[in-house]
Structures are given as C-alpha cells and as structure tokens.
Design an enzyme around this catalytic site. Structure first.
Site, mmCIF file in Angstrom:
data_model
loop_
_atom_site.group_PDB
_atom_site.id
_atom_site.type_symbol
_atom_site.label_atom_id
_atom_site.label_comp_id
_atom_site.label_asym_id
_atom_site.label_seq_id
_atom_site.Cartn_x
_atom_site.Cartn_y
_atom_site.Cartn_z
ATOM 1 N N HIS A 1 -84.741 -4.451 -32.928
ATOM 2 C CA HIS A 1 -84.798 -5.653 -32.073
ATOM 3 C C HIS A 1 -83.739 -5.656 -30.989
ATOM 4 C CE1 HIS A 1 -81.770 -7.161 -34.986
ATOM 5 N NE2 HIS A 1 -81.413 -7.974 -34.033
ATOM 6 N N CYS B 1 -68.367 -19.208 -37.725
ATOM 7 C CA CYS B 1 -68.104 -20.516 -38.330
ATOM 8 C C CYS B 1 -68.787 -20.577 -39.687
ATOM 9 C CB CYS B 1 -68.677 -21.615 -37.458
ATOM 10 S SG CYS B 1 -67.437 -22.493 -36.547
#
Ligand code: PLP
Length: 371
Positions: free
Chosen positions: A188, A312
C-alpha cells in the site's frame, strides 16, 4: 485484481483448472516483482505486509543462525521502524544482543560505524533505506559494502536486510545495487492494496520460516496466498517503477515549496531530517512551542491529512523515538508535523495548505500548552 476477487477464486495450491489460473497469475506477479527488484522469481516471498516481511526477515535469519550455532549479535539503527526495533527487542528475550547504532542530527547512519559494529558473532545487519518520519535516505549501499568487507576480513558472510518500505515510487530500488540479501516492501505504500508485503530473500541467506503450516511460497511462508492482492501488488510496483523519476521530480518540487514557504510565513519553524538527502515526498517540520497533534487536528478540520511525530496512547504523550535519537529536544519532538505529498498531489492543494497553516499556527500559539 478484479478477476481474482470474483469468478477466478481458485486456490493456487489446488489441482483444478480454476486453481491453475490463480497459480499462473501468482507466477506472473512473482516474475514481475523479481524483474523490477533485480532478483530471481524464487527469491520473492509474498506475505501480509511490511511488518510481516520485516519480522520474517529479522527473526527468520536470527533463529536460523542460532540453530546453526552461528552467533547471536544483530546490528540495526536507532531510527528504524518499530517493526524492526520491536522484532529486535523480541529477539533479546531469546538471548540475542542488539547494537542500536546512533545517528547524526539529520538521522543519518555512518557506514563506517555499521562496519565497526560487526563482531565475530554478528548474524544480521538491518538498515532502512528511507526513514518514514523524517525522510532521511540512509547510505544502505555504502553500509552493505563496508559490512561485506569487514565480514570478509573475519572470514564470515553476514546477511544484510533492508526495510525499503518507504522507497518504491520515489527512490530506485534494486537489490544488487543496494548489495542486500533481504529486502522488505509493503504494497500500500506504492499504490497497491493494504495487507500485502514482499520479502526478497536471497537463496544463500539462512532462514527459518516464521509461519508453520502448508508448503506455500516454497516452504518459506505457509498459508494460502492472497492472489488478488498479489496481482495488484505486482501491477502497482510496475507503475511505481515506471513513474518513479517523474513522481520524484514532481513531489520534490512540491516538498520544496512547503520547506521554503512555511518558515517565511510562520515563526519558529525548523526542518527535521536531512536537508537534501531525503525522500522527495517527505516534509517534517517542528513548530516550536506547539504540539504536533494539535496541528494535525486543526488541519484535519480543513480536510488536510498530515501526521505528527508522536504516538498518542491512553492519554499519555510519547515523543518520536526517531527525533529523540537524532538528539532533538522534547520541545522540537513535540512540535513535529509530517507532511507527505504524492504523485497526484497538486499545486492547488499545496497553495491551500500554505494559506491555512499560518492562521492555524497563530491561533494555537495563543492557547496555553503543557509539554
Ligand atoms: N517500515 C516502514 C519504514 C514503514 O513506514 C512501515 C509502515 O508505515 C512499515 C515498515 C510497516 O509496514 P506495514 O504497515 O505494511 O506493515
């Protein structure tokens, strides 16, 4: 890909006519990929993505050498993708010793340092071709040559793996020119389908397969092949190689527009990564005093998709291991923004980014931040 998602659903390992169509398509895809990368078709293994290729390369070579009593030392760099770093950390649990090479302030590894790290018990070197965060293009060919010379002096052959996931479509990729024995790609990243990987594995490299099961991929990767995905991967790689020079020139021009324009309209901005030896489609800028994630959110509201230099998770902020390894401050790591342009990105889209960014930065700089 479409015929193999519909009527051509045959399993390439079966005996009926439908399966022959699938296995012929698989053979053709393998020949195409091998020709583009400059290796033999039988040295190509298809799997589920860049992460699997890297895991298979690192663990496969390491365990094969351990079994043969060849040693347990691996050399890599501190700015590799987590697929490499976490594979190495996994191997540490099995008694392997890993040298994580330092990089300079631009994220570059020194080929002489790679060779100097070679020991009599070294079983593998793994170095990325281009860094996915800061875009720095690493001296893989010079490093593999230096390692080969050092290994020869020690009377050894040391397999060299390259994570080249970021390169196709933007940099030339040829296993002979790079001097590598293993190389990992992810479809990809070059316009192919998600969930398909390519591992180049030279037949001389010691290798213990990661997956156990059937005899697919010449006993090196068990499990029924994703025929449609593999056909799409070969087609996408052909297009990526055919358009590489044009795509590199186009994206480098857009990249340089961003790198030159943003510091003119926004204060306290610094470029991360090498100023010239970088991916043509990568920009990584630190906006001092800001959090990259806040910039990502604000740009997303404007329909502009970019990345930050951090990860995060569960409310806690993790600075990028790449930026820290380059010796950058926490403030610089916190304010990092990664902007990737593509072949199809237009000047009008860059105009839009450059017109909204100063206002977004000014707005965020008025808000208090806790770094
Ligand atoms: N290596 C590099 C340099 C990458 O950028 C990535 C993905 O972003 C990977 C490995 C992992 O590839 P995948 O997500 O296809 O498993």
């Amino acid at each position: 890909m479409e015929p193999f998602l519909g009527a051509g659903y045959g399993n390439p390992s079966a005996m009926y006519e439908l399966s022959r169509q699938a296995s012929d398509a698989l053979d053709e895809a393998r020949r195409t990929v091998a020709e583009l990368l400059g290796c033999r078709p039988n040295d190509i293994i298809f799997n589920s993505g860049g992460t699997e290729s890297i895991n298979a390369a690192i663990k496969g070579v390491a365990f094969a050498q351990q079994l043969a009593g060849g040693g347990h030392h691996i050399i890599t760099s501190s700015v590799e993708h987590h697929a490499v770093l976490h594979s190495c950390e996994y191997l540490e649990k099995f008694g392997f010793e890993i040298t994580y090479l330092d990089v300079d302030g631009h994220g570059l590894v020194d080929p002489e340092a790679v060779a100097a790290a070679v020991r009599t018990d070294t079983v593998l070197v793994s170095l990325m071709l281009a860094n996915n965060e800061v875009g720095t293009v690493e001296p893989v060919a010079a490093s593999s040559e230096a390692v080969r010379a050092r290994a020869r002096a020690l009377g050894k052959v040391i397999p060299f793996h390259c994570d080249a996931v970021q390169a196709p479509g933007y940099l030339p990729v040829n296993v002979g020119a790079l001097g590598v024995d293993l190389l990992s790609l992810s479809a990809h990243k070059f316009g192919g389908p998600k969930g398909v990987g390519v591992l180049y594995l030279d037949r001389s490299a010691p290798y213990l397969p990661l997956m156990s099961g059937g005899g697919q991929e010449r006993q090196r990767r068990a499990g029924t092949e994703n025929v449609a995905g593999i056909v799409g991967t070969a087609a996408a790689l052909s297009l990526a190689f055919a358009h590489q020079e044009k795509a590199a020139a186009h994206t480098a021009r857009l990249r340089d527009r961003i790198i030159e324009d943003v510091p003119r309209s926004v204060e306290h901005v610094v470029l991360n990564g090498h100023p010239t030896q970088r991916l043509p489609n990568n920009v990584n800028l630190s906006f001092l005093g800001l959090e990259g994630d806040a910039l990502v959110e604000a740009l997303d509201e404007q329909g502009i998709a970019v990345g930050s230099g951090s990860a995060c998770g569960s409310g806690s902020w993790e600075p990028s291991h790449v930026l820290l390894a380059m010796g950058l401050s926490l403030e610089r790591a916190a304010g990092a923004l990664r902007i990737t342009v593509a072949d199809e990105t237009t000047d009008a889209e860059i105009d839009r980014l450059l017109s909204v960014l100063p206002g977004i930065v000014a707005n965020l700089r008025q808000q208090p931040v806790a770094v």
